[in-house]
Scaffold this motif. Structure first.
Motif, PDB file in Angstrom:
ATOM      1  N   LEU A   3     -46.124 -23.027 -32.556  1.00 32.71           N
ATOM      2  CA  LEU A   3     -45.551 -23.319 -33.867  1.00 32.71           C
ATOM      3  C   LEU A   3     -46.584 -23.243 -34.964  1.00 32.71           C
ATOM      4  CD1 LEU A   3     -43.089 -24.239 -35.446  1.00 32.71           C
ATOM      5  CD2 LEU A   3     -43.713 -26.601 -34.953  1.00 32.71           C
ATOM      6  N   TYR A 171     -39.927 -26.528 -31.342  1.00 36.11           N
ATOM      7  CA  TYR A 171     -39.166 -25.992 -32.473  1.00 36.11           C
ATOM      8  C   TYR A 171     -37.915 -26.819 -32.725  1.00 36.11           C
ATOM      9  CZ  TYR A 171     -41.722 -21.706 -33.479  1.00 36.11           C
ATOM     10  OH  TYR A 171     -42.669 -20.814 -33.892  1.00 36.11           O
ATOM     11  N   VAL A 226     -42.480 -22.030 -39.272  1.00 37.65           N
ATOM     12  CA  VAL A 226     -41.388 -22.120 -38.308  1.00 37.65           C
ATOM     13  C   VAL A 226     -40.807 -20.740 -38.009  1.00 37.65           C
ATOM     14  CG1 VAL A 226     -39.004 -22.912 -38.032  1.00 37.65           C
ATOM     15  CG2 VAL A 226     -40.757 -24.515 -38.761  1.00 37.65           C
TER      16      VAL A 226
END
Length: 473
Positions: A3, A171, A226
């Motif tokens: 991430l 996530y 993201v």
């Protein structure tokens, strides 16, 4: 897929939105004693600044561009542009007041994030199944029917919707955290009923992050991480603010219109999905003279305000190899970025390619306009011709535009003689294709080749076309 940041908040699967609905004061964030506090904001903003400063010229032969655009028309060529260069600063307005953005702004306030979210998604990674799943989730829109939309939204926030398939736990927890925070903020506005109809999950995530960090730049940084946008690709709001911005326009006959949506495709108070086809709404009583910003409650020229341009935009204007004015809604997508003090000054000082991508068709804003009229509108915006005299410039059109790329078979008249009198002689016809919804549009591959050819010719920047990149890989 890493991430790149640690998840801000952990959400346990046992948490239920039904609990929040019955106990709005005991939301996840209040029970976890998490608040949008300043040191977290400062930390993320500093990371965002470091991310932005990571765009110094490097040894790569790819050119660097700055593109003024809205969130729709230029999206169609982003994929092709990425094959040539990812060193692009996308400058977008934050004054859109239509679609699901309008509902967010109505209930929660703040700047419009729809165009920024749209461009971020186009730039996002597609190399893995998880990247595709994240892109699909953040690009998803809820049903038009309000009841169906609300039920689907509850399933998504609770992590029970199939859209979460293939999204890993880091996530999932990060994205859900900000969706839950967005929902919590809505519940706190008990006097307002939020309509989820046709709502964008990406917009909701973006709004949740912006409110939590109290920073638009931090929200963009988080969204960029993201969605795995390349570090050298920047998505910049032309105005970095947490406040609501309202766009106004003055017509040649003196009429003032308030709100971007009312200028380009008015809905007359209807709540159905916006139809951007200019034939679906009445023509403007006269041509647009200028666009400007006004206070959120303003209705005339006495309420004009003068927000400051995002310093990062000025910084990028000083560094890039080429400036592009993209096709799209001229007065509501491109010009809102050009009327700010400092933009015209910086562009006119650069001796680099400055390219206008001409629209293929007319819309409500540009009915009857020729290519030279587009140039005049951009010049007037950058010169701030019709604003306060002491803030206006007197630069020539050729100081801002030195080339025009025209889609073949387009409807906009290319008046080469007048363009030549404006100092613009480089006009290139580019292959077009026919889109079922938009009609004639640029062929993306041909457009990017024409653009990079011109950059190479004028700026002497070596450019590899996608075919060469493929053959050398």
């Amino acid at each position: 897929m890493a991430l790149g940041i640690s998840p801000t908040i952990s959400i346990r699967d046992s948490l239920s939105l039904r609990f929040f609905s019955k106990n709005p004061s005991r939301s996840l964030f209040s029970r976890a004693k998490l608040r949008p506090y300043t040191h977290r904001q400062a930390h993320l903003s500093s990371m965002a600044s470091a991310h932005c400063n990571d765009t110094q010229p490097c040894s790569s032969p790819s050119p660097s561009l700055l593109v003024f655009s809205g969130g729709t028309a230029f999206n169609g060529v982003v994929e092709e542009l990425k094959k040539v260069t990812t060193r692009v600063a996308h400058v977008l307005p934050v004054s859109d007041d239509g679609g699901s953005t309008a509902e967010i702004v109505r209930v929660l306030g703040g700047p419009a994030v729809g165009d920024i979210r749209s461009r971020c998604l186009r730039l996002s990674d597609e190399s893995t199944s998880e990247a595709l799943a994240v892109r699909r989730l953040l690009g998803h829109r809820l049903p038009i029917d309000p009841s169906d939309a609300k039920l689907e939204w509850y399933r998504i926030v609770e992590g029970e919707d199939p859209l979460w398939d293939c999204v890993s736990r880091p996530y999932r927890e990060t994205i859900r955290a900000f969706l839950v925070y967005f929902q919590d903020q809505i519940l706190r506005r008990s006097d307002e009923s939020f309509c989820f109809s046709n709502g964008s999950i990406g917009n909701f995530f973006f709004a949740g992050a912006r409110i939590f960090f109290q920073s638009l730049d931090a929200a963009i940084f988080l969204f960029s991480r993201v969605s795995q946008i390349p570090k050298e690709s920047l998505v910049l709001p032309v105005i970095s603010t947490n406040d609501r911005l309202t766009l106004g326009c003055e017509l040649s006959d003196g009429t003032i219109i308030r709100g971007q949506n009312e200028i380009s495709h008015p809905t007359n108070g209807r709540t159905e999905q916006i139809n951007k086809d200019y034939t679906s709404c009445s023509a403007l009583p006269s041509r647009i003279k200028r666009v400007f910003y006004m206070s959120s409650e303003g209705s005339n020229l006495l309420h004009e305000v003068f927000p400051s341009v995002n310093p990062m935009v000025l910084e990028q204007l000083s560094k890039v190899d080429c400036i592009v004015y993209a096709m799209g809604s001229l007065f509501t997508s491109v010009c809102p970025s050009l009327v700010l003090q400092g933009i015209g000054e910086r562009i006119s000082s650069r001796s680099i390619p400055k390219v206008l991508l001409l629209n293929s068709t007319h819309d409500r804003e540009t009915a009857g306009m020729s290519a030279s009229d587009f140039v005049t509108a951009i010049t007037d915006s950058l010169n701030r011709t019709y604003g306060a005299p002491h803030k206006s410039l007197n630069n020539r059109p050729s100081d801002y535009i030195n080339a025009i790329l025209v889609p073949r078979d387009g409807q906009v008249t290319v008046d080469t003689d007048i363009l030549a009198s404006q100092g613009i002689s480089h006009v290139v016809s580019v292959d077009s294709i026919r889109d079922p919804k938009a009609g004639v549009i640029f062929d993306p591959k041909s457009l990017i080749k024409a653009l990079t050819d011109f950059i190479c010719k004028i700026a002497s920047v070596p450019v590899k076309h996608p075919e060469a990149l493929m053959s050398s890989s």
